[in-house]
Design a protein around this motif. Structure first.
Motif, PDB file in Angstrom:
ATOM      1  N   VAL A 126       0.839  -1.200   0.000  1.00 47.41           N
ATOM      2  CA  VAL A 126       0.000   0.000   0.000  1.00 47.41           C
ATOM      3  C   VAL A 126       0.876   1.252   0.000  1.00 47.41           C
ATOM      4  CG1 VAL A 126      -1.751   1.300   1.284  1.00 47.41           C
ATOM      5  CG2 VAL A 126      -1.847  -1.213   1.214  1.00 47.41           C
ATOM      6  N   MET A 127       1.866   1.257   0.871  1.00 47.06           N
ATOM      7  CA  MET A 127       2.742   2.423   0.974  1.00 47.06           C
ATOM      8  C   MET A 127       3.622   2.585  -0.271  1.00 47.06           C
ATOM      9  SD  MET A 127       3.871   2.415   5.002  1.00 47.06           S
ATOM     10  CE  MET A 127       2.677   2.832   6.280  1.00 47.06           C
ATOM     11  N   ARG A 128       4.045   1.480  -0.848  1.00 47.44           N
ATOM     12  CA  ARG A 128       4.848   1.571  -2.077  1.00 47.44           C
ATOM     13  C   ARG A 128       4.025   2.171  -3.214  1.00 47.44           C
ATOM     14  NH1 ARG A 128       5.806  -2.603  -4.440  1.00 47.44           N
ATOM     15  NH2 ARG A 128       5.153  -4.293  -3.047  1.00 47.44           N
ATOM     16  N   LYS A 129       2.780   1.775  -3.296  1.00 45.65           N
ATOM     17  CA  LYS A 129       1.905   2.324  -4.333  1.00 45.65           C
ATOM     18  C   LYS A 129       1.676   3.813  -4.110  1.00 45.65           C
ATOM     19  CE  LYS A 129      -2.602   1.627  -6.534  1.00 45.65           C
ATOM     20  NZ  LYS A 129      -3.874   0.823  -6.520  1.00 45.65           N
ATOM     21  N   GLN A 130       1.520   4.205  -2.856  1.00 44.38           N
ATOM     22  CA  GLN A 130       1.312   5.615  -2.522  1.00 44.38           C
ATOM     23  C   GLN A 130       2.578   6.438  -2.762  1.00 44.38           C
ATOM     24  OE1 GLN A 130      -1.688   4.741   1.298  1.00 44.38           O
ATOM     25  NE2 GLN A 130       0.424   5.322   1.636  1.00 44.38           N
ATOM     26  N   ARG A 131       3.746   5.762  -2.565  1.00 45.21           N
ATOM     27  CA  ARG A 131       5.053   6.416  -2.549  1.00 45.21           C
ATOM     28  C   ARG A 131       5.211   7.328  -1.329  1.00 45.21           C
ATOM     29  NH1 ARG A 131       6.446   2.749  -5.661  1.00 45.21           N
ATOM     30  NH2 ARG A 131       7.938   3.055  -7.356  1.00 45.21           N
TER      31      ARG A 131
END
Length: 281
Positions: A126-131
Motif C-alpha cells: 500500500v505504501m509503495r503504491k502511494q510512494r
C-alpha cells in the motif's frame, strides 16, 4: 499521488491498552484516523467507543497472515490509504534462558518477530503504491541492551532492531520512512500476570535469581515512570517530521541505558582494537 499534509490514517496493532492505546489516542486527538487492532474486540470498543467515524476497530492476531491482509483490505475500504503503521503488538517472555521451554520461545518469536513481519508485509505494498508512509516499529531498551532474565524477549527485540535498520534502507527510495521506538519502563499492564510470561522449567540453580526477579516485577508493576499518553504525543511529533530519526529512545531511563552501552562498546572496542585489526591480510 501526493502525500497528504494534514489528516493521516494510522494502523496501530495491540492498541486496546498500554502504549498502543496511548499512540492511537494521540493520533485521534490530533484529528487523524486510526485502525485500532487487538485480540480483544470488547476492549477495543470500550477504548474507542467515543471516537465515532474516526476509528475502525478490528480483531487482529498478528500471527495470522490472512487476518493481517484482511485488516489492511478493510482499512483501505474505509479510509482509502494507510499513512502510518505502528507495529506495537507483542508481549514479554521472561525468565532465564534455561528455564524457558522451547514452545514458549517459539511463541515469543511468532508474535514479536514474525507477527511484525506479517503486518509489515501486508502494509508495505500500500505504501509503495502511494510512494509515502511511515513505519513505526516498537522495540524496547531491551532491544538495544540485553537484559538478564529476559534473554528471549531481548532476542526478539534485537531481531526487530536488525530487521528495521535493514528495511529502512530497502524502502527509503519509495518515500517510506521507518523509526524504531525504544521505550524504557512505561506505566502499562506489561508486567500484569495476564501479560507476563515466565519460564516454567524451574531449575534449582536459578531459584534465588527467579525470586528476586519476581519481586522486582511486582514492585515495579504500575509504578513505572513513563507516561504512555506522553509517548503517544511524541510519536505523533515524530511522524510530523520531514526527517524523522531511525531510532527514538523514549524515557530518561532508556536514555541512560543507551548512553551506558555506547560508552561500554566504545571502551571495549578501544581495548581490543589491536587484536581486532590483526586479523586482516
Amino acid at each position: 499521488m501526493s502525500q497528504p499534509t494534514n489528516e493521516r490514517v494510522w494502523l496501530v496493532t495491540g492498541s486496546a491498552s498500554g502504549l498502543g492505546a496511548g499512540i492511537a489516542k494521540a493520533a485521534l486527538n490530533n484529528g487523524d484516523s486510526v485502525i485500532a487492532t487487538d485480540l480483544d474486540l470488547a476492549r477495543l470498543e470500550q477504548t474507542y467507543g467515543s471516537y465515532d467515524g474516526q476509528v475502525l476497530v478490528a480483531v487482529l492476531d498478528i500471527r495470522d497472515v490472512a487476518q493481517a491482509e484482511s485488516v489492511v483490505e478493510a482499512a483501505l475500504k474505509r479510509f482509502g490509504r494507510i499513512d502510518v503503521l505502528v507495529n506495537n503488538a507483542g508481549y514479554g517472555q521472561f525468565g532465564p534462558f534455561e528455564e524457558v521451554e522451547p514452545q514458549a520461545i517459539e511463541r515469543q518469536f511468532a508474535t514479536n518477530v514474525f507477527g511484525t513481519f506479517n503486518v509489515t508485509r501486508a502494509v508495505l505494498p500500500v505504501m509503495r503504491k502511494q510512494r509515502w508512509g511511515h513505519v513505526i516499529n516498537m522495540s524496547s531498551n531491551g532491544g538495544f541492551k540485553g537484559v538478564s532474565g529476559a534473554s528471549m524477549y531481548s532476542a526478539s527485540k534485537f531481531a526487530i532492531e536488525g530487521f528495521s535498520e535493514s528495511l529502512a534502507q530497502e524502502i527509503a527510495n519509495f518515500g517510506i520512512k521507518l523509526t524504531l521506538v525504544e521505550p524504557g519502563a512505561f506505566r502499562t499492564d506489561f508486567l500484569d500476570s495476564r501479560m507476563l510470561k515466565i519460564g516454567t522449567r524451574a531449575l534449582d540453580d536459578y531459584s534465588e535469581f527467579r525470586t528476586r526477579a519476581l519481586e522486582v516485577f511486582e514492585a515495579r508493576n504500575h509504578q513505572q515512570v513513563g507516561d504512555p499518553d506522553k509517548l503517544g504525543l511524541a510519536v505523533v511529533k515524530l511522524v510530523e517530521q520531514k526527517e524523522p530519526p531511525l531510532r527514538f529512545v523514549a524515557g530518561a531511563d532508556a536514555v541512560q541505558v543507551v548512553e551506558d552501552k555506547l560508552a561500554f562498546v566504545a571502551a571495549e572496542l578501544s581495548r581490543w582494537r589491536a587484536l581486532s585489526t590483526s586479523t586482516d591480510f
